[in-house]
Design an enzyme around this catalytic site. Sequence first.
Site, PDB file in Angstrom:
ATOM      1  N   HIS A 158      36.503  51.168  28.908  1.00 20.11           N
ATOM      2  CA  HIS A 158      37.365  49.986  28.772  1.00 20.11           C
ATOM      3  C   HIS A 158      36.745  48.922  27.868  1.00 20.11           C
ATOM      4  O   HIS A 158      37.424  47.979  27.484  1.00 20.11           O
ATOM      5  CB  HIS A 158      37.645  49.388  30.160  1.00 20.11           C
ATOM      6  CG  HIS A 158      38.525  50.263  31.006  1.00 20.11           C
ATOM      7  ND1 HIS A 158      39.820  49.932  31.334  1.00 20.11           N
ATOM      8  CD2 HIS A 158      38.304  51.470  31.582  1.00 20.11           C
ATOM      9  CE1 HIS A 158      40.349  50.892  32.074  1.00 20.11           C
ATOM     10  NE2 HIS A 158      39.451  51.841  32.245  1.00 20.11           N
ATOM     11  N   ASP A 366      35.407  42.158  22.391  1.00 19.98           N
ATOM     12  CA  ASP A 366      36.210  42.568  23.540  1.00 19.98           C
ATOM     13  C   ASP A 366      36.747  43.972  23.287  1.00 19.98           C
ATOM     14  O   ASP A 366      37.166  44.282  22.171  1.00 19.98           O
ATOM     15  CB  ASP A 366      37.390  41.595  23.713  1.00 19.98           C
ATOM     16  CG  ASP A 366      37.774  41.413  25.178  1.00 19.98           C
ATOM     17  OD1 ASP A 366      37.558  42.354  25.956  1.00 19.98           O
ATOM     18  OD2 ASP A 366      38.285  40.339  25.525  1.00 19.98           O
TER      19      ASP A 366
HETATM   20  O1  F6P Z   1      36.604  44.986  31.199  1.00 22.54           O
HETATM   21  C1  F6P Z   1      35.830  45.749  32.019  1.00 22.54           C
HETATM   22  C2  F6P Z   1      36.047  45.439  33.490  1.00 22.54           C
HETATM   23  O2  F6P Z   1      35.259  46.301  34.257  1.00 22.54           O
HETATM   24  C3  F6P Z   1      37.487  45.575  33.889  1.00 22.54           C
HETATM   25  O3  F6P Z   1      37.842  46.895  34.140  1.00 22.54           O
HETATM   26  C4  F6P Z   1      37.551  44.656  35.063  1.00 22.54           C
HETATM   27  O4  F6P Z   1      38.830  44.165  35.296  1.00 22.54           O
HETATM   28  C5  F6P Z   1      36.635  43.550  34.675  1.00 22.54           C
HETATM   29  O5  F6P Z   1      35.689  44.107  33.793  1.00 22.54           O
HETATM   30  C6  F6P Z   1      36.060  42.833  35.870  1.00 22.54           C
HETATM   31  O6  F6P Z   1      34.783  43.218  36.159  1.00 22.54           O
HETATM   32  P1  F6P Z   1      34.144  43.295  37.603  1.00 22.54           P
HETATM   33  O7  F6P Z   1      34.642  44.538  38.258  1.00 22.54           O
HETATM   34  O8  F6P Z   1      32.692  43.311  37.329  1.00 22.54           O
HETATM   35  O9  F6P Z   1      34.579  42.060  38.341  1.00 22.54           O
END
Ligand code: F6P
Length: 469
Positions: A158, A366
């Site tokens: 992602h 990003d």
């Molecule tokens: O962008 C990567 C990501 O892991 C997303 O999948 C997720 O919504 C976001 O970061 C939030 O991160 P965390 O799970 O560390 O709160």
Amino acid sequence: MSRLVVISNRVPLPDKSGTAPAGGLAVALQAALEERGGVWMGWSGKTTTSRERAGFHIHEHGKITYALVDLSRKDLDEYYAGFANRVLWPLCHYRLDLTEYARKDMAGYFRVNRLFAHHLAPLIKPDDMIWVHDYHLIPLASELRQMGLKNRIGFFLHIPWPPADVLFTLPVHETIMRGLASHDVIGFQTSHDVENFAGCLRREGIGREIGKGLFEAYGHAFRAEVFPISIDTAAFAHVAQNAQRHAMVQRMQKSLGDRDLIIGVDRLDYSKGITNRIEAFEHFITNNPGSQGKVTFLQITPKSRSEVPEYEEMQRTVAELAGRVNGAISAVDWVPIRYVNRSIGRNVLAGLYRMARVGLVTPLRDGMNLVAKEYVAAQRSEDPGVLILSRFAGAARELDGALLVNPYDIEAVSNAIARALSMPLEARRERWNQMMPHLLEHDVSRWCEDFLKVLAAEPGGSTGADQAA
Ligand code: F6P
């Protein structure tokens, strides 16, 4: 049709009524799992004390089995807060200055991946398709392979993938590359990420491209392709249309009066460029005195990963900067920046996007940035706002109707704000019409289908000379 097994660090468990949490990804994956039947596995969100054995909870909802693992405090500190978020996250966002390489965190990361594999393996049937998500779980497939699993395994990253010179600063980069190469399909957000990945294979002589999108490394053939993630565009547009009825959206409109709204929405994360953005807004306001009292910048920034020191520090930095700028340029009847340090529900957010004349999405780096897509989807076709988008967001490759900016160039972002606020209706409509049909067609369900189609179709496995076309 094969069953689907999804693994991600966080699992959006439906509530007691069976309703899936809001959010395009959760909805799309849950739909795919409902259709095929399957398992969604990941961390339960709970911690156990380090002496207890990690618990494993099974919840059945319709055709989906949720399999959740508790982690110990030590596991979480090393795997999540340590290696995933103090090494891989900054590294993949090109922030070598922020990486903290600690051997014990590396060990914790690989240990938790092994633990996930041990819990998961007994649930897998021979023709299941497995889909692993994100940087927390890169070595999982190689653990499963070592346990003898021959299933099709896909991986979707992602976040961005860095160039070779950045990746090679990671002491265990070879193990990470080996982990990725254990999949049959690796999905990246943009072609830049695929190019960077191919460069990493080439530079160390680890592997090579043997056909379009087809690679070979460590005696295994796999595909690495671009699958830009998206949102549930039509549903989000619908939510935005109805959001005007929401009391909080109405209160916001009233408090705004006839001022123009500029909106920024980001998790509190250094990759999002929030301080650069506030500086750009300050530059705009001080250099366009006519705008003073006529524009409000609303920055919504829910706290995130507060257990990681860099995030804790950032919370202070952003709050101080917003306070300083407001102190310097506010009038008694006007506050230029409204800084909200908590999350806002999806319905209200959609209404705020729709109200905003400008969506300011300026991450320093990003993977995709779904806020940019949501901002576009929320607009009124007859009078859309303007998206200002960082050229370093994956979304910039698709959203060609946005004003693209270099987020490090404060004056350029300031000029883009001025341009967006004064853009005539016809130009705004033209730009929006360049983006919205694309987003409607390439929504998150399409993303999910496209990935699963490639995962189901392409044979990987051991390579012999015969595959080297
Ligand atoms: O962008 C990567 C990501 O892991 C997303 O999948 C997720 O919504 C976001 O970061 C939030 O991160 P965390 O799970 O560390 O709160």
